[in-house]
Design an enzyme around this catalytic site. Structure first.
Site, short mmCIF file in Angstrom:
data_model
loop_
_atom_site.label_atom_id
_atom_site.label_comp_id
_atom_site.label_asym_id
_atom_site.label_seq_id
_atom_site.Cartn_x
_atom_site.Cartn_y
_atom_site.Cartn_z
N HIS A 34 0.86 -1.26 0.05
CA HIS A 34 -0.04 0.15 -0.08
C HIS A 34 0.95 1.29 0.04
CE1 HIS A 34 0.67 -1.10 4.17
NE2 HIS A 34 0.73 0.22 4.65
N HIS B 29 0.82 5.31 1.01
CA HIS B 29 0.33 6.52 1.91
C HIS B 29 0.33 7.48 1.00
CE1 HIS B 29 0.25 4.21 5.70
NE2 HIS B 29 1.10 3.59 5.21
P1 AMP Z 1 1.71 0.35 7.26
O1 AMP Z 1 2.01 0.81 8.87
O2 AMP Z 1 2.40 1.12 6.31
O3 AMP Z 1 1.57 -0.98 7.13
O4 AMP Z 1 0.27 1.16 7.38
C1 AMP Z 1 -0.86 0.38 7.37
C2 AMP Z 1 -2.27 1.49 7.44
O5 AMP Z 1 -3.25 0.79 7.25
C3 AMP Z 1 -2.28 2.06 8.88
O6 AMP Z 1 -1.92 3.72 8.54
C4 AMP Z 1 -3.63 1.79 9.41
O7 AMP Z 1 -4.26 2.63 9.78
C5 AMP Z 1 -4.34 1.39 7.84
N1 AMP Z 1 -5.57 0.50 8.33
C6 AMP Z 1 -5.44 -0.37 8.75
N2 AMP Z 1 -6.62 -1.19 8.64
C7 AMP Z 1 -7.37 -0.44 7.87
C8 AMP Z 1 -8.79 -0.16 7.41
N3 AMP Z 1 -9.63 -1.40 7.72
N4 AMP Z 1 -9.14 0.83 6.67
C9 AMP Z 1 -8.57 1.79 6.27
N5 AMP Z 1 -7.13 1.74 6.69
C10 AMP Z 1 -6.61 0.60 7.58
#
Ligand code: AMP
Length: 138
Positions: A99, A101
């Site tokens: 993903h 950001h």
């Molecule tokens: P990372 O630390 O780069 O793996 O970021 C994962 C991101 O996914 C975090 O910013 C979370 O807030 C986000 N996240 C986790 N679950 C969900 C969800 N169900 N819907 C939207 N964002 C999510």
């Protein structure tokens, strides 16, 4: 078998605040934003890390990030934005589905305040560059 939250979102089995979708990529608001408009762009197919994405998926991911960044930032009157992709827990990756950001930024907002830059001692940059270039040949 454990389920992947972003696979579930891509399949429509977990809700999200959807911003954009096409055959290969989905974008939605992060559920735990660090700024208003914090957006995630994900490939619909599962890959743990960026380097595991096939080139066409990577290209589409990049295209959609570029397509969304300015509209996302403008929607929240941001002065700029960060584009961030964490790979591996050491790098802060929590969700093991690739993903990207998009993080809208405002002047003086204090998000990512400190970038811990330092200088290489003589010869070290060249030695590291040499190792990286050898890895490219593999
Ligand atoms: P990372 O630390 O780069 O793996 O970021 C994962 C991101 O996914 C975090 O910013 C979370 O807030 C986000 N996240 C986790 N679950 C969900 C969800 N169900 N819907 C939207 N964002 C999510």
């Amino acid at each position: 078998m454990s389920t992947c939250v972003f696979c579930e979102i891509s399949a429509g089995r977990i809700p999200c605040t959807k911003l954009y979708e096409n055959e290969h990529v989905l974008a939605f608001l992060d559920i735990g934003p660090i700024s208003d408009g914090h957006t995630l762009v994900v490939p619909k197919a599962h890959y743990d890390r960026l380097h595991q994405c096939p080139p066409d998926v990577l290209a589409e991911l990049g295209r959609v990030v570029g397509f969304l960044a300015e509209p996302v930032a403008r929607a929240v009157q941001a002065d700029g934005y960060n584009v961030l992709n964490n790979n591996g827990s050491a790098a802060g990756q929590v969700v093991e589905h690739v993903h990207v950001h998009i993080i809208p930024r405002k002047t003086g907002d204090g998000v990512f305040d400190r970038w811990p830059a330092y200088k290489y001692p003589p010869g070290k940059a060249e030695a590291i560059a040499e190792k990286i270039k050898k890895n490219l040949a593999r």
